[in-house]
Each structure stands twice: as C-alpha cells, then as structure tokens.
Design a protein around this motif. Structure first.
Motif, short mmCIF file in Angstrom:
data_model
loop_
_atom_site.label_atom_id
_atom_site.label_comp_id
_atom_site.label_asym_id
_atom_site.label_seq_id
_atom_site.Cartn_x
_atom_site.Cartn_y
_atom_site.Cartn_z
N TYR A 144 12.90 37.14 2.92
CA TYR A 144 11.35 36.95 3.35
C TYR A 144 11.40 37.02 4.85
O TYR A 144 12.49 36.76 5.64
CB TYR A 144 11.50 35.42 2.95
CG TYR A 144 11.69 35.45 1.49
CD1 TYR A 144 10.52 35.51 0.55
CD2 TYR A 144 12.93 34.91 0.91
CE1 TYR A 144 11.04 35.53 -0.87
CE2 TYR A 144 13.24 34.79 -0.35
CZ TYR A 144 12.13 34.98 -1.27
OH TYR A 144 12.51 35.15 -2.85
N SER A 145 10.32 37.30 5.32
CA SER A 145 10.07 37.35 6.72
C SER A 145 8.72 36.66 7.23
O SER A 145 8.83 36.89 8.54
CB SER A 145 9.81 38.98 6.87
OG SER A 145 8.73 39.38 6.26
N GLY A 146 7.94 36.27 6.59
CA GLY A 146 6.85 35.45 7.05
C GLY A 146 5.90 36.11 8.04
O GLY A 146 5.51 37.41 7.61
N PHE A 147 5.84 35.74 9.04
CA PHE A 147 4.80 36.57 10.00
C PHE A 147 5.40 37.79 10.60
O PHE A 147 4.70 38.79 11.22
CB PHE A 147 4.39 35.45 11.21
CG PHE A 147 3.67 34.33 11.09
CD1 PHE A 147 2.50 34.59 9.93
CD2 PHE A 147 3.79 33.21 11.84
CE1 PHE A 147 1.84 33.48 9.96
CE2 PHE A 147 3.14 32.13 11.43
CZ PHE A 147 2.15 32.17 10.52
N PRO A 172 12.35 41.17 7.60
CA PRO A 172 13.41 40.16 7.75
C PRO A 172 14.47 40.12 8.86
O PRO A 172 14.64 38.96 9.12
CB PRO A 172 13.97 40.23 6.28
CG PRO A 172 13.08 41.09 5.67
CD PRO A 172 12.56 42.09 6.52
N ASN A 173 14.72 40.90 9.37
CA ASN A 173 15.66 40.99 10.36
C ASN A 173 15.03 40.61 11.73
O ASN A 173 15.61 39.78 12.50
CB ASN A 173 16.20 42.40 10.69
CG ASN A 173 17.02 42.77 9.58
OD1 ASN A 173 17.95 42.31 8.82
ND2 ASN A 173 17.13 44.00 9.20
N VAL A 174 13.79 40.60 11.81
CA VAL A 174 13.03 40.30 12.99
C VAL A 174 12.94 38.71 13.02
O VAL A 174 12.86 37.97 13.82
CB VAL A 174 11.83 41.13 13.27
CG1 VAL A 174 11.13 40.49 14.46
CG2 VAL A 174 12.13 42.43 13.41
N ALA A 175 12.58 38.18 11.73
CA ALA A 175 12.15 37.03 11.30
C ALA A 175 13.72 36.21 11.81
O ALA A 175 13.75 35.04 12.09
CB ALA A 175 11.85 36.70 10.02
N GLY A 176 14.77 36.80 11.25
CA GLY A 176 16.16 36.50 11.81
C GLY A 176 16.42 36.29 13.24
O GLY A 176 16.77 35.08 13.56
N PHE A 177 15.80 37.05 13.96
CA PHE A 177 15.86 36.79 15.63
C PHE A 177 15.34 35.82 15.76
O PHE A 177 15.63 34.80 16.68
CB PHE A 177 15.42 38.17 16.17
CG PHE A 177 14.94 37.93 17.54
CD1 PHE A 177 16.13 37.87 18.46
CD2 PHE A 177 13.69 37.96 17.92
CE1 PHE A 177 15.79 37.40 19.75
CE2 PHE A 177 13.29 37.70 19.17
CZ PHE A 177 14.51 37.50 20.16
N MET A 206 15.70 28.57 7.34
CA MET A 206 14.81 29.61 7.36
C MET A 206 15.59 31.04 7.61
O MET A 206 15.16 32.09 7.16
CB MET A 206 13.57 29.59 8.29
CG MET A 206 12.63 28.40 8.21
SD MET A 206 11.79 28.19 6.44
CE MET A 206 12.92 27.10 5.45
N GLY A 207 16.60 30.95 8.57
CA GLY A 207 17.39 32.40 8.98
C GLY A 207 18.08 32.70 7.64
O GLY A 207 18.29 34.06 7.72
N LEU A 208 18.69 31.83 6.73
CA LEU A 208 19.44 32.07 5.79
C LEU A 208 18.37 33.06 4.73
O LEU A 208 18.71 34.01 3.93
CB LEU A 208 20.06 30.99 4.95
CG LEU A 208 21.23 30.32 5.90
CD1 LEU A 208 21.70 28.94 5.45
CD2 LEU A 208 22.57 31.26 5.95
N LEU A 209 17.05 32.19 4.82
CA LEU A 209 16.31 32.94 3.77
C LEU A 209 15.68 34.40 4.01
O LEU A 209 15.45 35.24 3.10
CB LEU A 209 15.10 32.18 3.61
CG LEU A 209 15.42 30.72 2.80
CD1 LEU A 209 13.94 29.97 3.05
CD2 LEU A 209 15.64 31.21 1.47
N THR A 210 15.96 34.83 5.37
CA THR A 210 15.90 36.32 5.57
C THR A 210 16.96 37.12 5.23
O THR A 210 16.86 38.41 4.96
CB THR A 210 15.77 36.35 7.03
OG1 THR A 210 17.27 36.19 7.89
CG2 THR A 210 14.71 35.68 7.75
N PHE A 211 18.01 36.59 4.79
CA PHE A 211 19.47 37.31 4.29
C PHE A 211 19.67 38.41 5.42
O PHE A 211 20.03 39.38 4.99
CB PHE A 211 19.11 37.84 2.90
CG PHE A 211 19.06 36.94 1.87
CD1 PHE A 211 20.20 36.24 1.37
CD2 PHE A 211 17.89 36.26 1.26
CE1 PHE A 211 20.26 35.24 0.54
CE2 PHE A 211 17.85 35.43 0.54
CZ PHE A 211 19.01 34.78 0.01
N SER A 212 19.65 37.97 6.44
CA SER A 212 19.95 38.92 7.70
C SER A 212 21.46 38.55 8.07
O SER A 212 21.79 37.38 8.51
CB SER A 212 19.04 38.67 8.94
OG SER A 212 19.41 39.20 10.13
#
Length: 372
Positions: free
Chosen positions: A129-132, A136-141, A169-175
């Motif tokens: 998941y990445s949202g906006f 997903p890796n960018v959402a993790g950042f 939320m970071g865990l949900l990106t699975f980054s």
C-alpha cells in the motif's frame, strides 16, 4: 499567508498532482501540477524573502548543465523539468523556512495515513500500500522521515501518536528499507535514553496487529507471507527474503559509469527509458552516471554535511541525524530526487533546520556569561 503556505505544502507534501494523474484523470493531474507551481510562485512574490538555498541551487545547476551536453531528447521537455526544479528550490525554500517541526509532523502524519485509506478502499500491488505516493517504497520514506521527526518533538503525546502511526503505516508499505531504517533509528534512540528500548517492543506489538489486519482485509503480499513463515518457522530461505532487491538493477549501470566517469552519459540516461526500460533506482548512481564526478561530489557533499552535523548535534536535535539517515538511505533505492518535489522540500527543510540550529549555537557562544 499562513493558509496560503499550508495549501502549497499540502499540494507538494501530499503528492496531489501525481495522485490525481494516476487515480483520477490526466487533465486534473496536469492542472494540479502547474497550479501548484503557480501558487508557489505567488506565495514567493507576496512573502518576504531571505537567503536562497545555495546547496540545492548549486546541485541543480551542476546536474542540469552537465547533463544537457549529451541529452538527446526534446529540448522543450528538458527546459520544463529544469524550470520546475528551480521554482521549487527558490520559491519553495521560503515556504519551508516557515514550516515548524510540528507543521511538518502533521503533514507527514496525514500523508502516511493515506496508506491506510489505500488499504481499506483499494487493492495494492501485491498487497502493498502506498496511499498518495503511488510507490510503496516512497510511502515508506514518508513514514520513516516522520518517524525520525518525532524524536525532535517536545510534546510526548504527539511523539507517541506519531511513532505508532508512522510505524504501522510504514509496515503496511512492506518496504524492506523502511523496516531496516526503523530498527536502526530505534537502536540509535537507545543512546539518547535507555527507556527508548520500549519502542522496539512496541514495534513488535504493532507487527502483531498486521495479523489482525490480514484477517479483516487480507494482506495478499509475498513479503507478509514470508514474515508469517519466519514467525511460524516455516523455512523461509534467504533467497526468498532478498528476492527483488536493488543490487541486480544497480549492477547493470556500472559499466556505463566506468565508460564515462567524468562527464557522464547525459540527462535521462539512468532514468526509465534511458539505457533500459527501468531506471537505476539509485540517485547516487543517477547523478554520477548522467553527469559525472563533479556534480556527484557536490551532491554527496550535501549528505555528508547532513550526517556530520547530525552526529555533532545528535543529543540536542536527534531528528536531524535520524531524518538525514532516512533520506540518505532512501536515495540508494530511488532515483527521483530531482522530480519528486516532496523529497526536495524535505531536504531543504532539513538543511534549514540544521542552519538554524548552528546559528542558535553561535549566538549562545557569543552571549556574555553572567557569572563572569
């Protein structure tokens, strides 16, 4: 002007132009893209002005001027890209100067919560998941940057709220980059206060909530299945865990750096559609590969500067080092520093915070000692 500034920051930090382009329609995305730059320009015109960010201007000049010599694409597209970067760096710096730690915290918090919205209402790619932020890796950042920022907050409730939300939320990106940085930052925090070790245990508690979320919405994600396999001792191999890593992508670009180490291969060569369909996924490789050793030295010099002074001021302003590490490591796995403007803005914010902290230290040294 404050509401004006918040509107500008929302457009950039929430990545709304790209989100509209991807999920609504191209016309709205284009309008928001140029509209955000127009609003930023208007803000700059009406706001009082101070010094520019020389680091980011020098980086941009060295990168784009050197990259232009071997660029074979459309001149108009190149000039638009260059103009956008300098509008953000020059005009955006005035908005960033007036953005407090608490301001940025709230923007990053809302941005990270878009990951949960994505999870509930939309299916992610392979359960990520990445949202906006689309990737997903960018959402993790965004999550790790916000998490590092919490260590600079004085309000304990906000700090704990942020640590919980950014972690989940970071865990949900699975980054994997997010997880590695989260662990590293928490180990660093123990040097500030041994009580911070409890945050690591809280993190494992949050990880357990993923199993509840899996029951509710179904986390159809290979990495989550690997995590369950590790917990339930189902024999997950190291090859499975490392699958999809960036090292093999980077390896393809090394020969092109070796062939032209001094002036590079030209703008766009290490981006998607350059030498290969996919880009280098590494900003450091991008800079040296496209423009050579001089722009690369200037670029990496900024991050060495961040890390050095972050260490010096670690006990007084730990978030500077933590966010700098998060940014520096993230750029190892992403090549969009020059056109993902929320990354550019967070970089400028860190630089300004560091400069202000150095200035305050200098003022204290010059103040007369009343005991003398």
């Amino acid at each position: 002007m404050q509401l004006f500034r918040y509107a500008v920051l929302a457009l950039f930090i929430f990545n709304l132009p790209a989100t509209a382009l991807k999920f609504i329609n191209p016309t709205l995305g284009t309008m928001l893209s140029y509209g955000s730059l127009l609003l930023l320009g208007l803000y700059y015109i009406f706001e009082s002005k101070g010094k520019v960010n020389k680091w980011l201007i020098l980086i941009g000049l060295s990168y784009y001027l050197t990259g232009a010599f071997q660029y074979n694409g459309q001149l108009r597209m190149f000039l638009v890209v260059v103009a956008k970067y300098f509008i953000v760096v020059i005009c955006g710096y005035e908005a960033i100067k007036r953005t407090t730690k608490k301001d940025l915290f709230y923007f990053l918090l809302i941005g990270s919560l878009s990951v949960a919205f994505h999870m509930v209402f939309f299916k992610g790619d392979y359960g990520r998941y990445s949202g906006f932020y689309i990737n997903p890796n960018v959402a993790g950042f965004i999550c790790i940057s916000g998490y590092g920022l919490t260590y600079g907050l004085s309000n304990l409730r906000l700090k704990l709220l942020g640590q919980f939300v950014f972690t989940l939320m970071g865990l949900l990106t699975f980054s994997r980059t997010f997880i590695a940085l989260w662990l590293f930052i928490n180990v660093m925090s123990i040097f500030l206060d041994i009580k911070n070790i409890r945050i690591i245990f809280l993190g494992f508690l949050i990880i357990s909530t993923l199993f509840t979320i899996d029951e509710l919405v179904g986390l159809d994600n290979p990495r989550f299945q690997q995590l369950k396999g590790i917990i339930y001792n189902e024999g997950v191999t190291a090859e499975e865990i490392g699958q999809g890593g960036r090292a093999q992508t980077w390896k393809k670009f090394y020969k092109h750096i070796e062939e032209k180490p001094f002036f590079g291969n030209g703008y766009g060569a290490f981006q998607g559609g350059g030498f290969y369909r996919l880009g280098s996924h590494n900003t450091y490789l991008l800079v040296i590969g496209e423009t050579g050793i001089i722009p690369f030295s200037i670029f990496i010099g900024l991050f060495i500067y961040f890390l050095y002074w972050g260490v010096v001021y670690f006990r007084e302003a730990p978030n500077i080092l933590m966010q700098s590490i998060g940014l520096s490591v993230f750029l190892l796995a992403n090549h969009n520093f020059f056109n993902f403007y929320y990354i550019t803005m967070i970089t400028m914010w860190l630089h300004y915070q560091l400069m202000e902290h150095k200035k305050s230290k200098k003022v204290k040294l010059l103040e007369p000692n009343p005991q003398q």
